[in-house]
Design a protein around this motif. Structure first.
Motif, PDB file in Angstrom:
ATOM      1  N   ALA A 130      78.757 -23.886 -37.336  1.00  3.88           N
ATOM      2  CA  ALA A 130      78.685 -24.039 -38.796  1.00  3.88           C
ATOM      3  C   ALA A 130      79.209 -25.408 -39.228  1.00  3.88           C
ATOM      4  O   ALA A 130      78.657 -26.047 -40.123  1.00  3.88           O
ATOM      5  CB  ALA A 130      79.480 -22.929 -39.479  1.00  3.88           C
ATOM      6  N   ARG A 131      80.277 -25.878 -38.564  1.00  2.00           N
ATOM      7  CA  ARG A 131      80.834 -27.189 -38.893  1.00  2.00           C
ATOM      8  C   ARG A 131      79.797 -28.280 -38.627  1.00  2.00           C
ATOM      9  O   ARG A 131      79.625 -29.198 -39.418  1.00  2.00           O
ATOM     10  CB  ARG A 131      82.099 -27.450 -38.072  1.00  2.00           C
ATOM     11  CG  ARG A 131      82.794 -28.770 -38.423  1.00  2.00           C
ATOM     12  CD  ARG A 131      83.859 -29.161 -37.425  1.00  2.00           C
ATOM     13  NE  ARG A 131      83.345 -29.349 -36.067  1.00  2.00           N
ATOM     14  CZ  ARG A 131      82.612 -30.393 -35.646  1.00  2.00           C
ATOM     15  NH1 ARG A 131      82.283 -31.347 -36.484  1.00  2.00           N
ATOM     16  NH2 ARG A 131      82.210 -30.470 -34.401  1.00  2.00           N
ATOM     17  N   MET A 132      79.088 -28.160 -37.507  1.00  2.00           N
ATOM     18  CA  MET A 132      78.076 -29.159 -37.167  1.00  2.00           C
ATOM     19  C   MET A 132      76.925 -29.154 -38.180  1.00  2.00           C
ATOM     20  O   MET A 132      76.430 -30.207 -38.583  1.00  2.00           O
ATOM     21  CB  MET A 132      77.559 -28.915 -35.755  1.00  2.00           C
ATOM     22  CG  MET A 132      78.545 -29.283 -34.666  1.00  2.00           C
ATOM     23  SD  MET A 132      77.794 -29.165 -33.028  1.00  2.00           S
ATOM     24  CE  MET A 132      78.708 -27.787 -32.351  1.00  2.00           C
ATOM     25  N   VAL A 133      76.501 -27.961 -38.595  1.00  2.00           N
ATOM     26  CA  VAL A 133      75.431 -27.865 -39.590  1.00  2.00           C
ATOM     27  C   VAL A 133      75.907 -28.457 -40.914  1.00  2.00           C
ATOM     28  O   VAL A 133      75.174 -29.198 -41.578  1.00  2.00           O
ATOM     29  CB  VAL A 133      74.951 -26.404 -39.765  1.00  2.00           C
ATOM     30  CG1 VAL A 133      74.033 -26.263 -40.971  1.00  2.00           C
ATOM     31  CG2 VAL A 133      74.258 -25.924 -38.490  1.00  2.00           C
ATOM     32  N   GLN A 134      77.126 -28.164 -41.282  1.00  2.00           N
ATOM     33  CA  GLN A 134      77.677 -28.704 -42.522  1.00  2.00           C
ATOM     34  C   GLN A 134      77.767 -30.228 -42.455  1.00  2.00           C
ATOM     35  O   GLN A 134      77.613 -30.908 -43.464  1.00  2.00           O
ATOM     36  CB  GLN A 134      79.060 -28.103 -42.786  1.00  2.00           C
ATOM     37  CG  GLN A 134      79.624 -28.464 -44.137  1.00  2.00           C
ATOM     38  CD  GLN A 134      80.965 -27.790 -44.373  1.00  2.00           C
ATOM     39  OE1 GLN A 134      81.648 -27.383 -43.437  1.00  2.00           O
ATOM     40  NE2 GLN A 134      81.334 -27.681 -45.631  1.00  2.00           N
TER      41      GLN A 134
END
Length: 148
Positions: A130-134
């Protein structure tokens, strides 16, 4: 008859013109009448510069507390708005985190291979994606990078 009058043109820079119009407006008179009043008063005080300096100091003294009060009011309203936004975001974030934890628990129950994996590790793996997508990656890129 009266005193003889002369007609003359007067060139003002934008700031002086704005100030003359403001003075005229505050007195409810025409610009020309305001210019005559200011010239007469300034000459009577032995120079328009001295008059302008005194008038400017007076206006600053009157306006400064009012401007500071307005600034204080705006700062208080901004702080109130920030608090409201923080409360709304906090509720949404808490709900999102609770849903993510519940989802991780369901995954552990649905897949027997995850039975020995701590819930925190399952959550951390999805949190990292999720951090990478964000940060701007596509979901496919985040999954690929997390995989290896």
């Amino acid at each position: 008859m009266g005193t003889k009058k002369r007609v003359m043109s007067l060139r003002l820079d934008e700031d002086a013109h704005r100030r003359l119009r403001a003075y005229a407006s505050s007195r409810g008179i025409a610009d020309s009448a305001a210019a005559r009043e200011l010239l007469s008063a300034g000459l009577a005080r032995d120079g328009l510069e001295l008059y302008s300096t005194e008038l400017g100091a007076y206006l600053r003294g009157v306006m400064r507390p009012l401007i500071e009060e307005i600034d204080g009011s705006l700062e208080r309203r901004n702080a109130e708005q920030e608090d409201r936004i923080a409360r709304v975001v906090h509720r949404a974030t808490r709900g999102s985190v609770a849903a993510a934890i519940a989802s991780c628990e369901l995954l552990k129950e649905a897949y027997p291979g995850l039975a020995d994996v701590p819930l925190a590790d399952v959550y951390a793996a999805y949190d990292e994606r999720a951090r990478m997508v964000q940060a701007g990656m596509t979901l496919e890129e985040a999954i690929e990078r997390a995989s290896g």
